[in-house]
Design an enzyme around this catalytic site. Sequence first.
Site, PDB file in Angstrom:
ATOM      1  N   LYS A   7      -4.476 -11.005 -12.263  1.00 14.58           N
ATOM      2  CA  LYS A   7      -4.805  -9.740 -12.921  1.00 14.58           C
ATOM      3  C   LYS A   7      -3.673  -8.757 -12.659  1.00 14.58           C
ATOM      4  CE  LYS A   7      -6.682  -5.892 -12.081  1.00 14.58           C
ATOM      5  NZ  LYS A   7      -5.805  -5.044 -12.919  1.00 14.58           N
TER       6      LYS A   7
ATOM      7  N   CYS B  34       7.527  -0.036  -2.770  1.00 15.25           N
ATOM      8  CA  CYS B  34       6.775   0.126  -1.526  1.00 15.25           C
ATOM      9  C   CYS B  34       7.698   0.308  -0.333  1.00 15.25           C
ATOM     10  CB  CYS B  34       5.885  -1.089  -1.306  1.00 15.25           C
ATOM     11  SG  CYS B  34       6.838  -2.612  -1.254  1.00 15.25           S
TER      12      CYS B  34
ATOM     13  N   GLU C 178       1.491   8.563   1.911  1.00 17.29           N
ATOM     14  CA  GLU C 178       2.375   7.906   0.944  1.00 17.29           C
ATOM     15  C   GLU C 178       2.314   8.670  -0.385  1.00 17.29           C
ATOM     16  OE1 GLU C 178       1.171   4.207  -1.003  1.00 17.29           O
ATOM     17  OE2 GLU C 178       3.169   3.403  -0.620  1.00 17.29           O
TER      18      GLU C 178
ATOM     19  N   GLU D 160      -0.480  -6.877   0.775  1.00 15.09           N
ATOM     20  CA  GLU D 160       0.775  -6.137   0.921  1.00 15.09           C
ATOM     21  C   GLU D 160       0.487  -4.732   0.418  1.00 15.09           C
ATOM     22  OE1 GLU D 160       3.566  -8.677  -1.189  1.00 15.09           O
ATOM     23  OE2 GLU D 160       3.699  -9.963   0.556  1.00 15.09           O
TER      24      GLU D 160
HETATM   25  P1  NAD Z   1      -3.600   0.031  -6.760  1.00 12.87           P
HETATM   26  O1  NAD Z   1      -4.139  -0.383  -5.429  1.00 12.87           O
HETATM   27  O2  NAD Z   1      -4.187   1.218  -7.406  1.00 12.87           O
HETATM   28  O3  NAD Z   1      -3.755  -1.153  -7.822  1.00 12.87           O
HETATM   29  C1  NAD Z   1      -3.206  -2.430  -7.583  1.00 12.87           C
HETATM   30  C2  NAD Z   1      -4.001  -3.450  -8.376  1.00 12.87           C
HETATM   31  O4  NAD Z   1      -5.319  -3.533  -7.855  1.00 12.87           O
HETATM   32  C3  NAD Z   1      -4.139  -3.139  -9.855  1.00 12.87           C
HETATM   33  O5  NAD Z   1      -4.027  -4.340 -10.575  1.00 12.87           O
HETATM   34  C4  NAD Z   1      -5.552  -2.570  -9.947  1.00 12.87           C
HETATM   35  O6  NAD Z   1      -6.155  -2.717 -11.198  1.00 12.87           O
HETATM   36  C5  NAD Z   1      -6.268  -3.405  -8.902  1.00 12.87           C
HETATM   37  N1  NAD Z   1      -7.471  -2.822  -8.319  1.00 12.87           N
HETATM   38  C6  NAD Z   1      -7.716  -1.508  -8.081  1.00 12.87           C
HETATM   39  N2  NAD Z   1      -8.925  -1.383  -7.478  1.00 12.87           N
HETATM   40  C7  NAD Z   1      -9.430  -2.633  -7.330  1.00 12.87           C
HETATM   41  C8  NAD Z   1     -10.634  -3.149  -6.782  1.00 12.87           C
HETATM   42  N3  NAD Z   1     -11.553  -2.355  -6.231  1.00 12.87           N
HETATM   43  N4  NAD Z   1     -10.835  -4.475  -6.815  1.00 12.87           N
HETATM   44  C9  NAD Z   1      -9.902  -5.301  -7.344  1.00 12.87           C
HETATM   45  N5  NAD Z   1      -8.743  -4.876  -7.886  1.00 12.87           N
HETATM   46  C10 NAD Z   1      -8.508  -3.550  -7.869  1.00 12.87           C
HETATM   47  O7  NAD Z   1      -2.034   0.178  -6.569  1.00 12.87           O
HETATM   48  P2  NAD Z   1      -0.976   0.680  -7.641  1.00 12.87           P
HETATM   49  O8  NAD Z   1      -1.176   2.134  -7.855  1.00 12.87           O
HETATM   50  O9  NAD Z   1      -0.997  -0.243  -8.779  1.00 12.87           O
HETATM   51  O10 NAD Z   1       0.403   0.426  -6.862  1.00 12.87           O
HETATM   52  C11 NAD Z   1       0.985   1.339  -5.979  1.00 12.87           C
HETATM   53  C12 NAD Z   1       0.629   0.985  -4.539  1.00 12.87           C
HETATM   54  O11 NAD Z   1       1.026  -0.357  -4.266  1.00 12.87           O
HETATM   55  C13 NAD Z   1       1.362   1.833  -3.524  1.00 12.87           C
HETATM   56  O12 NAD Z   1       0.474   2.166  -2.492  1.00 12.87           O
HETATM   57  C14 NAD Z   1       2.443   0.896  -2.977  1.00 12.87           C
HETATM   58  O13 NAD Z   1       2.897   1.173  -1.694  1.00 12.87           O
HETATM   59  C15 NAD Z   1       1.719  -0.411  -3.028  1.00 12.87           C
HETATM   60  N6  NAD Z   1       2.663  -1.521  -3.039  1.00 12.87           N
HETATM   61  C16 NAD Z   1       2.818  -2.266  -1.909  1.00 12.87           C
HETATM   62  C17 NAD Z   1       3.737  -3.304  -1.874  1.00 12.87           C
HETATM   63  C18 NAD Z   1       3.953  -4.154  -0.652  1.00 12.87           C
HETATM   64  O14 NAD Z   1       4.587  -5.190  -0.787  1.00 12.87           O
HETATM   65  N7  NAD Z   1       3.490  -3.747   0.527  1.00 12.87           N
HETATM   66  C19 NAD Z   1       4.488  -3.588  -3.011  1.00 12.87           C
HETATM   67  C20 NAD Z   1       4.310  -2.797  -4.149  1.00 12.87           C
HETATM   68  C21 NAD Z   1       3.387  -1.765  -4.148  1.00 12.87           C
HETATM   69  O1  6OD Z   2      11.452  -8.202  -2.865  1.00 13.58           O
HETATM   70  C1  6OD Z   2      10.320  -8.645  -2.760  1.00 13.58           C
HETATM   71  O2  6OD Z   2      10.081  -9.830  -2.756  1.00 13.58           O
HETATM   72  C2  6OD Z   2       9.207  -7.761  -2.632  1.00 13.58           C
HETATM   73  N1  6OD Z   2       8.043  -8.338  -2.339  1.00 13.58           N
HETATM   74  C3  6OD Z   2       9.374  -6.448  -2.830  1.00 13.58           C
HETATM   75  C4  6OD Z   2       8.325  -5.536  -2.770  1.00 13.58           C
HETATM   76  C5  6OD Z   2       8.507  -4.291  -3.173  1.00 13.58           C
HETATM   77  C6  6OD Z   2       7.443  -3.353  -3.198  1.00 13.58           C
HETATM   78  O3  6OD Z   2       7.312  -2.450  -3.974  1.00 13.58           O
END
Ligand code: NAD
Ligand code: 6OD
Length: 491
Positions: free
Chosen positions: A183, A293, A395, A259
Site C-alpha cells: 500500500k 527521514c 520532527e 522505520e
Molecule cells: P504516515 O505515517 O502518515 O503514512 C505512511 C503510510 O502509512 C501511508 O501509506 C499511510 O496511508 C499509511 N497509514 C497511515 N495511518 C495508517 C494506519 N493507521 N494503518 C495503516 N497504515 C496507515 O507518514 P508520511 O506522512 O507518509 O511520511 C512521513 C513520515 O515518514 C515522517 O515521519 C518521516 O520521518 C517518516 N519516514 C521515515 C523513514 C525511515 O526510514 N525511518 C523514511 C521515510 C519517511
Molecule cells: O536509502 C535508503 O535505503 C533509505 N531507506 C532511505 C530512507 C530515507 C528516508 O526518508
Amino acid sequence: MLQSALKTTQNFIAGEFCSGSSQKFFDNLSPVDGSLVSRVAEASEADVDRAVRAAHKALTGTWNTISLGERCDLIRDVANEIGRRFEDFLAAEMADTGKPHSLASVIDIPRGAANFRIFSDIVRYASEHVYHQETADGLGALNYTVRKPKGVIGVISPWNLPLLLMTWKVAPALACGNTVVAKPSEETPSTTALLGEVMNTVGIPAGVFNVVHGFGPGSAGEFLTKHPLVNAITFTGETRTGEAIMKVAATGVRDISSELGGKNASLVFADCDLDKAVAGTVRSAFTNTGQVCLCTERVYVERPIFDEFVGRLKAATEKLRFGPPGEKDTDLGPLISRKHRDKVLSYYRAAVEDGATVVTGGGVPELGDTFGEGAWIQPTIWTGLREDSRVVREEIFGPCCHIQPFDTEEDAVRMANDTQYGLAAVIWTENLGRAHRLAPKMETGIVWVNTWNLRDLRTPFGGAKQSGIGREGGLHSIEFYTETTNICIKN
Ligand code: NAD
Ligand code: 6OD
C-alpha cells in the site's frame, strides 16, 4: 490496457488492474500547481481481502516451486525492466511529488531498480549457519539453519521517496520467497502502480505482488494490517502511525519492522573542513525540500566558528533555485501537499513566537500565478531557540534547521542525544580520533562522518529509540523477511 495509459491509478490484484468494488476514487494532485495528476481507485475492505488471498494463494503456487536461482533471476529482471522504463518511472515520480529531475533521476529511480538488483544477488548467495555440537557420547551433532519465507508481507510506505522506499522492502521480501500486498502512500500511488506492470512484463506469477490504494485508518492501510492472513508487516512512516500499526500487529503476534520519524542532529567542530561542512549541511537539511527521514533539523556548531558557519550556510541556502521538476537546474521542489505545507508553516510561526532569529526564509516564496496552487515553501534557518522549544524537539519534515552553538564535545553529544528520536547523526571533523570517539556515543542507528546519506545497500538501516524497530538492508533484511529453522542431526 496498461495502467500507465490511464488517467486513473488502479489497484493491482492477482495480476490484473482493477478499480475496486466500491468504485470510489480520490484525487492525486500535483504539489507543483495543484493540477490533477490522476484519479486513484480506493481499495475497499473486500478488495484488500482479495489482494491478500491472492498473495496467500500465490505463496504455495509457482513462487515457491521454482528454484531459488530462477526466482532471483526474475527479481533481477524487475531491476532491468525498471531501467528500460526509466523515463516512465521518472515522469510518474516527478508528477506525484514535484521533486526535481536532478534528484529523481539520480536517486529515486536508479535506487528503485538497484534494490531489486542487489537483493537478487544477496539472497542468491546468502549462506546459512552451521554449528558442530559436542555431545556426552563423543559422537557430536550437526546443527544447521534453513530459511523459509515468512508468508504474505504487508508493505506500507510513505510519500517522500516513493519508489525507493517501496522497493527497499518489496525487493527483499520477494527475493526471499514471500508474496506481497503493497500500500503506497495516498499522495504518491503512481510508481508502485507502474511496478505492477513491470511484474507482469517480466513474468512474476499473478498474486505474488499486489497493490492496494487508499488511506490509513478506516481504509486500505488499516484493512491490510489487520488482515489475519498477513504474516508480517513492514512499515515506513511517522512514529505515531508506527505505534498504531504495532497495536494491530499484536493480534496474531505478527512480526513488524518499522522505520519511523527522526529529529536528526549534525555536529560541526571547529576542526572541520568548513567548505565541506557547509555544502554537506545544505544537502542534509534541504534535499527533497527537507522531506527525507535522514534530514538534519538540528545543527550544533562549535562556538569559535558559529558566526562564520551561520553566515556561509545562509549564503549557500539563498542560492538554491526553486523550479518545476522538469527544469534541469531546479534544486528545490515544493512540499508534498498543501496540507503538509500548513503543518510546516505552523512550525515556522511557532519558531518566531518562541523568539527565534530567522536567518533566512520563514515563509512562502513568490513564484507567480502558475505555481500559486502549489505547496511551495522557503528553506529556513533559525538561531536563538531554547532546546525545549517545540521546533527543536518535534520532527517538522520540511526544509528547515535550527543552529545552536556548543563549547565542549560533551555538550555537543548531550544536546544531540537529547531527543526521543534516534535515526541518524552527522559529525563534521578532520580529527579522526574525535570521529572514532564520538560516533559510537551517538544514540542513533546511523552515523555519518564528513558526509551525509552515503548508503551502501548492504549496511543496516534503521533507527534507535522512537525512530523504529529492527534493521533492514543486506543480510538484515533477510533476517526480517525469512523464518529460520534450526535442524539438529545427531551423529
Ligand atoms: P504516515 O505515517 O502518515 O503514512 C505512511 C503510510 O502509512 C501511508 O501509506 C499511510 O496511508 C499509511 N497509514 C497511515 N495511518 C495508517 C494506519 N493507521 N494503518 C495503516 N497504515 C496507515 O507518514 P508520511 O506522512 O507518509 O511520511 C512521513 C513520515 O515518514 C515522517 O515521519 C518521516 O520521518 C517518516 N519516514 C521515515 C523513514 C525511515 O526510514 N525511518 C523514511 C521515510 C519517511
Ligand atoms: O536509502 C535508503 O535505503 C533509505 N531507506 C532511505 C530512507 C530515507 C528516508 O526518508
